[in-house]
Design a protein around this motif. Structure first.
Motif, mmCIF file in Angstrom:
data_model
loop_
_atom_site.group_PDB
_atom_site.id
_atom_site.type_symbol
_atom_site.label_atom_id
_atom_site.label_comp_id
_atom_site.label_asym_id
_atom_site.label_seq_id
_atom_site.Cartn_x
_atom_site.Cartn_y
_atom_site.Cartn_z
ATOM 1 N N UNK A 12 5.039 -4.703 -7.627
ATOM 2 C CA UNK A 12 4.448 -5.997 -7.993
ATOM 3 C C UNK A 12 3.293 -6.364 -7.062
ATOM 4 N N UNK A 13 3.185 -5.672 -5.926
ATOM 5 C CA UNK A 13 2.110 -5.945 -4.978
ATOM 6 C C UNK A 13 0.774 -5.311 -5.406
ATOM 7 N N UNK A 14 0.830 -4.379 -6.353
ATOM 8 C CA UNK A 14 -0.409 -3.762 -6.842
ATOM 9 C C UNK A 14 -1.285 -4.869 -7.414
ATOM 10 N N UNK A 71 -10.743 -5.982 5.740
ATOM 11 C CA UNK A 71 -9.382 -6.523 5.764
ATOM 12 C C UNK A 71 -8.473 -5.712 4.847
ATOM 13 N N UNK A 72 -7.258 -5.502 5.268
ATOM 14 C CA UNK A 72 -6.288 -4.740 4.475
ATOM 15 C C UNK A 72 -5.220 -5.711 3.967
ATOM 16 N N UNK A 73 -4.915 -5.669 2.669
ATOM 17 C CA UNK A 73 -3.839 -6.543 2.181
ATOM 18 C C UNK A 73 -2.524 -6.195 2.878
ATOM 19 N N UNK A 74 -1.745 -7.205 3.163
ATOM 20 C CA UNK A 74 -0.443 -6.999 3.798
ATOM 21 C C UNK A 74 0.522 -6.449 2.746
ATOM 22 N N UNK A 75 0.911 -5.186 2.919
ATOM 23 C CA UNK A 75 1.782 -4.521 1.945
ATOM 24 C C UNK A 75 3.191 -4.454 2.518
ATOM 25 N N UNK A 108 -8.299 -4.551 -2.054
ATOM 26 C CA UNK A 108 -7.255 -4.756 -3.054
ATOM 27 C C UNK A 108 -6.378 -3.516 -3.127
ATOM 28 N N UNK A 109 -5.068 -3.707 -3.157
ATOM 29 C CA UNK A 109 -4.135 -2.601 -3.365
ATOM 30 C C UNK A 109 -4.220 -2.189 -4.822
ATOM 31 N N UNK A 110 -4.589 -0.912 -5.076
ATOM 32 C CA UNK A 110 -4.742 -0.456 -6.461
ATOM 33 C C UNK A 110 -3.692 0.568 -6.880
ATOM 34 N N UNK A 111 -2.985 1.158 -5.916
ATOM 35 C CA UNK A 111 -1.946 2.119 -6.276
ATOM 36 C C UNK A 111 -0.920 2.206 -5.163
ATOM 37 N N UNK A 123 5.143 7.391 1.351
ATOM 38 C CA UNK A 123 4.576 6.375 0.467
ATOM 39 C C UNK A 123 3.062 6.429 0.598
ATOM 40 N N UNK A 124 2.393 6.557 -0.547
ATOM 41 C CA UNK A 124 0.931 6.609 -0.595
ATOM 42 C C UNK A 124 0.417 5.258 -1.084
ATOM 43 N N UNK A 125 -0.481 4.665 -0.312
ATOM 44 C CA UNK A 125 -1.117 3.421 -0.715
ATOM 45 C C UNK A 125 -2.600 3.705 -0.930
ATOM 46 N N UNK A 126 -3.150 3.195 -2.011
ATOM 47 C CA UNK A 126 -4.581 3.325 -2.263
ATOM 48 C C UNK A 126 -5.156 1.910 -2.275
ATOM 49 N N UNK A 127 -6.101 1.690 -1.363
ATOM 50 C CA UNK A 127 -6.743 0.387 -1.222
ATOM 51 C C UNK A 127 -8.219 0.536 -1.567
ATOM 52 N N UNK A 128 -8.697 -0.324 -2.434
ATOM 53 C CA UNK A 128 -10.102 -0.322 -2.822
ATOM 54 C C UNK A 128 -10.793 -1.484 -2.108
ATOM 55 N N UNK A 129 -11.865 -1.172 -1.389
ATOM 56 C CA UNK A 129 -12.605 -2.190 -0.644
ATOM 57 C C UNK A 129 -14.004 -2.291 -1.223
ATOM 58 N N UNK A 130 -14.395 -3.516 -1.571
ATOM 59 C CA UNK A 130 -15.735 -3.733 -2.111
ATOM 60 C C UNK A 130 -16.597 -4.439 -1.065
#
Length: 149
Positions: A12-14, A71-75, A108-111, A123-130
């Protein structure tokens, strides 16, 4: 292997985003960055010389975005220990960053996915930064993979 840490609740955090940060890009910061990476290209160092290029003025080196804190979203994951690796980044460049630009950085957490590893679950996290300028144009898009195990 059933997912141990990437539960439906964790998924749900995606889509979760970080707070945006805005940076004023200064000509001197571009020059110092180019000097630090030992890139003597006049487009990054000399306004006069850069005016004769297709860009018409100085621009920042492609890796300049690294100098802006992303900044990285807190996952939240219910993992008993946290060891992490940088799984790499992919970068896309759309518009040059210029002196005087105001660049807003947001992630944004995308995956979020899980796989079995030699040491246990990973656990693999994919973060997209614009990196978006004051005109609303996305200048750079970064996709970073983090690995937790």
């Amino acid at each position: 292997m059933p997912n141990k840490y990437v539960t439906d609740e964790a998924r749900k955090q995606i889509g979760k985003t970080s707070e945006p940060r805005t940076y004023e890009v200064e000509r001197g910061a571009i020059r110092r960055f180019a000097e630090a990476i030992e890139d003597r290209n006049p487009i990054f160092n000399s306004e006069r010389d850069a005016r004769a290029t297709r860009y018409g003025s100085m621009i920042a080196p492609p890796t300049f975005c690294r100098s802006m804190g992303a900044p990285i979203p807190d996952i939240k994951l219910d993992m008993p220990t946290f060891r992490g690796l940088d799984g790499g980044s992919d970068w896309e460049y759309f518009h040059p960053i210029r002196p005087g630009d105001r660049i807003t950085v947001q992630s944004k957490l995308v995956d979020l996915r899980e796989a079995a590893g030699r040491l246990g679950p990973m656990v693999f996290t994919v973060v997209e930064t614009s990196y978006t300028n004051q005109f609303g144009e996305v200048c750079v898009l970064q996709r970073s993979t983090g690995i937790r195990y």
